[in-house]
Design a protein around this motif. Structure first.
Motif, PDB file in Angstrom:
ATOM      1  N   LEU A  11      50.005  23.371  35.232  1.00 21.79           N
ATOM      2  CA  LEU A  11      49.768  24.642  35.684  1.00 21.79           C
ATOM      3  C   LEU A  11      49.664  25.488  34.444  1.00 21.79           C
ATOM      4  N   GLU A  12      50.280  25.492  33.599  1.00 27.15           N
ATOM      5  CA  GLU A  12      49.983  26.300  32.071  1.00 27.15           C
ATOM      6  C   GLU A  12      48.746  26.052  31.526  1.00 27.15           C
ATOM      7  N   LYS A  13      48.196  24.790  31.602  1.00 24.67           N
ATOM      8  CA  LYS A  13      46.699  24.664  31.114  1.00 24.67           C
ATOM      9  C   LYS A  13      45.751  25.193  32.102  1.00 24.67           C
ATOM     10  N   VAL A  14      45.937  25.115  33.335  1.00 20.59           N
ATOM     11  CA  VAL A  14      44.800  25.330  34.388  1.00 20.59           C
ATOM     12  C   VAL A  14      44.794  26.918  34.372  1.00 20.59           C
ATOM     13  N   GLU A  15      45.937  27.689  34.144  1.00 21.78           N
ATOM     14  CA  GLU A  15      46.041  29.191  34.251  1.00 21.78           C
ATOM     15  C   GLU A  15      45.212  29.762  32.999  1.00 21.78           C
ATOM     16  N   VAL A  16      45.157  28.851  31.886  1.00 22.88           N
ATOM     17  CA  VAL A  16      44.268  29.494  30.846  1.00 22.88           C
ATOM     18  C   VAL A  16      42.792  29.409  31.128  1.00 22.88           C
ATOM     19  N   LYS A  17      42.359  28.186  32.057  1.00 22.58           N
ATOM     20  CA  LYS A  17      41.120  27.950  32.398  1.00 22.58           C
ATOM     21  C   LYS A  17      40.543  28.977  33.521  1.00 22.58           C
ATOM     22  N   ALA A  18      41.480  29.316  34.178  1.00 18.59           N
ATOM     23  CA  ALA A  18      41.325  30.123  35.492  1.00 18.59           C
ATOM     24  C   ALA A  18      41.080  31.534  34.969  1.00 18.59           C
ATOM     25  N   LYS A  19      41.946  32.034  34.165  1.00 20.66           N
ATOM     26  CA  LYS A  19      41.767  33.306  33.462  1.00 20.66           C
ATOM     27  C   LYS A  19      40.137  33.428  32.664  1.00 20.66           C
ATOM     28  N   GLU A  20      39.822  32.371  32.090  1.00 20.84           N
ATOM     29  CA  GLU A  20      38.679  32.380  31.400  1.00 20.84           C
ATOM     30  C   GLU A  20      37.613  32.621  32.548  1.00 20.84           C
ATOM     31  N   GLU A  21      37.554  31.929  33.522  1.00 24.73           N
ATOM     32  CA  GLU A  21      36.640  31.733  34.561  1.00 24.73           C
ATOM     33  C   GLU A  21      36.518  33.377  35.160  1.00 24.73           C
ATOM     34  N   ILE A  22      37.631  33.871  35.235  1.00 20.06           N
ATOM     35  CA  ILE A  22      37.543  35.306  35.694  1.00 20.06           C
ATOM     36  C   ILE A  22      37.082  36.268  34.633  1.00 20.06           C
ATOM     37  N   LYS A  23      37.502  35.994  33.566  1.00 19.32           N
ATOM     38  CA  LYS A  23      36.874  36.875  32.565  1.00 19.32           C
ATOM     39  C   LYS A  23      35.343  36.696  32.396  1.00 19.32           C
ATOM     40  N   ASN A  24      34.877  35.506  32.408  1.00 16.85           N
ATOM     41  CA  ASN A  24      33.506  35.532  32.349  1.00 16.85           C
ATOM     42  C   ASN A  24      32.800  35.808  33.462  1.00 16.85           C
ATOM     43  N   SER A  25      33.205  35.897  34.676  1.00 11.33           N
ATOM     44  CA  SER A  25      32.615  36.310  35.854  1.00 11.33           C
ATOM     45  C   SER A  25      32.369  37.683  35.740  1.00 11.33           C
ATOM     46  N   THR A  26      33.203  38.562  35.474  1.00 12.03           N
ATOM     47  CA  THR A  26      33.519  39.960  35.294  1.00 12.03           C
ATOM     48  C   THR A  26      32.831  40.532  33.916  1.00 12.03           C
ATOM     49  N   GLU A  27      32.406  39.787  33.117  1.00 12.61           N
ATOM     50  CA  GLU A  27      32.156  40.102  31.793  1.00 12.61           C
ATOM     51  C   GLU A  27      30.868  41.216  32.018  1.00 12.61           C
ATOM     52  N   GLY A  28      30.881  42.415  31.238  1.00 11.70           N
ATOM     53  CA  GLY A  28      29.878  43.117  31.425  1.00 11.70           C
ATOM     54  C   GLY A  28      29.544  43.959  32.660  1.00 11.70           C
ATOM     55  N   ILE A  29      30.222  43.981  33.637  1.00 16.91           N
ATOM     56  CA  ILE A  29      30.207  44.624  34.875  1.00 16.91           C
ATOM     57  C   ILE A  29      30.619  45.781  34.769  1.00 16.91           C
ATOM     58  N   LEU A  30      31.989  45.759  34.333  1.00 25.62           N
ATOM     59  CA  LEU A  30      32.735  47.319  34.156  1.00 25.62           C
ATOM     60  C   LEU A  30      32.722  47.682  32.569  1.00 25.62           C
ATOM     61  N   PRO A  31      32.697  48.928  32.254  1.00 29.65           N
ATOM     62  CA  PRO A  31      33.000  49.229  30.823  1.00 29.65           C
ATOM     63  C   PRO A  31      34.267  48.498  30.397  1.00 29.65           C
ATOM     64  N   ASN A  32      34.439  48.296  29.229  1.00 30.24           N
ATOM     65  CA  ASN A  32      35.652  47.730  28.640  1.00 30.24           C
ATOM     66  C   ASN A  32      36.854  48.862  28.451  1.00 30.24           C
ATOM     67  N   ILE A  33      37.817  48.674  29.619  1.00 28.46           N
ATOM     68  CA  ILE A  33      38.851  49.581  29.401  1.00 28.46           C
ATOM     69  C   ILE A  33      39.934  49.124  28.878  1.00 28.46           C
ATOM     70  N   PRO A  34      40.446  49.674  27.688  1.00 26.87           N
ATOM     71  CA  PRO A  34      41.584  48.950  26.972  1.00 26.87           C
ATOM     72  C   PRO A  34      42.782  48.879  28.060  1.00 26.87           C
ATOM     73  N   GLY A  35      43.260  47.919  27.976  1.00 22.46           N
ATOM     74  CA  GLY A  35      44.786  47.544  28.704  1.00 22.46           C
ATOM     75  C   GLY A  35      44.243  47.032  30.139  1.00 22.46           C
ATOM     76  N   MET A  36      42.797  47.028  30.482  1.00 26.23           N
ATOM     77  CA  MET A  36      42.563  46.491  31.830  1.00 26.23           C
ATOM     78  C   MET A  36      42.094  45.146  31.768  1.00 26.23           C
ATOM     79  N   ASP A  37      43.035  44.280  31.990  1.00 28.25           N
ATOM     80  CA  ASP A  37      42.476  42.667  32.006  1.00 28.25           C
ATOM     81  C   ASP A  37      42.323  42.186  33.449  1.00 28.25           C
ATOM     82  N   PHE A  38      41.318  41.840  33.898  1.00 25.09           N
ATOM     83  CA  PHE A  38      40.983  41.599  35.004  1.00 25.09           C
ATOM     84  C   PHE A  38      41.462  39.898  35.276  1.00 25.09           C
ATOM     85  N   GLY A  39      41.676  39.397  34.030  1.00 25.69           N
ATOM     86  CA  GLY A  39      41.986  37.854  34.158  1.00 25.69           C
ATOM     87  C   GLY A  39      43.277  37.761  34.683  1.00 25.69           C
ATOM     88  N   ASN A  40      44.174  38.958  34.400  1.00 28.58           N
ATOM     89  CA  ASN A  40      45.630  38.753  34.823  1.00 28.58           C
ATOM     90  C   ASN A  40      45.725  39.255  36.343  1.00 28.58           C
TER      91      ASN A  40
END
Length: 110
Positions: free
Chosen positions: A79-108
């Motif tokens: 579960l620890e390992k797959v959480e890292v991969k899942a966060k990366e998938e979400i991050k990659n999917s939303t990259e560049g869509i909205l401006p980079n807002i400090p403190g706003m981590d959609f992967g979490n």
């Protein structure tokens, strides 16, 4: 000047990308091990246990408690390992869509 319509379009686009990313989480898998690989657990990005493998040498009545402990350890490791991969998938999917807002981590969010 702030373009509200453009921002709303970006929000809808992000919602669509997030939904697609969530659907792909089922196909992300990771395996965790415990007891030097004697117990292995595989989970997916939706944090569902897919399989558990237990070495035959552990399947004796006397070792029941150890097998249970190793199973829990292997699942938690996976579960620890797959959480890292899942966060990366979400991050990659939303990259560049909205401006980079400090403190706003959609992967979490998931």
């Amino acid at each position: 000047m702030f373009d509200m319509m453009k921002m709303m379009g970006k929000v809808k686009e992000m919602q669509s990308k997030m939904k697609e990313a969530q659907e792909r989480l089922e196909f992300i898998q990771e395996t965790g091990e415990a007891g030097a690989g004697m117990v292995k657990a595989t989970v997916n990005g939706k944090k569902q246990v897919i399989s558990i493998e237990i070495d035959e040498s552990l399947l004796t009545k006397d070792d029941k408690d150890m097998v249970q402990d190793l199973s829990v350890a292997a699942i938690n490791n996976a579960l620890e390992k797959v959480e890292v991969k899942a966060k990366e998938e979400i991050k990659n999917s939303t990259e560049g869509i909205l401006p980079n807002i400090p403190g706003m981590d959609f992967g979490n969010m998931f």
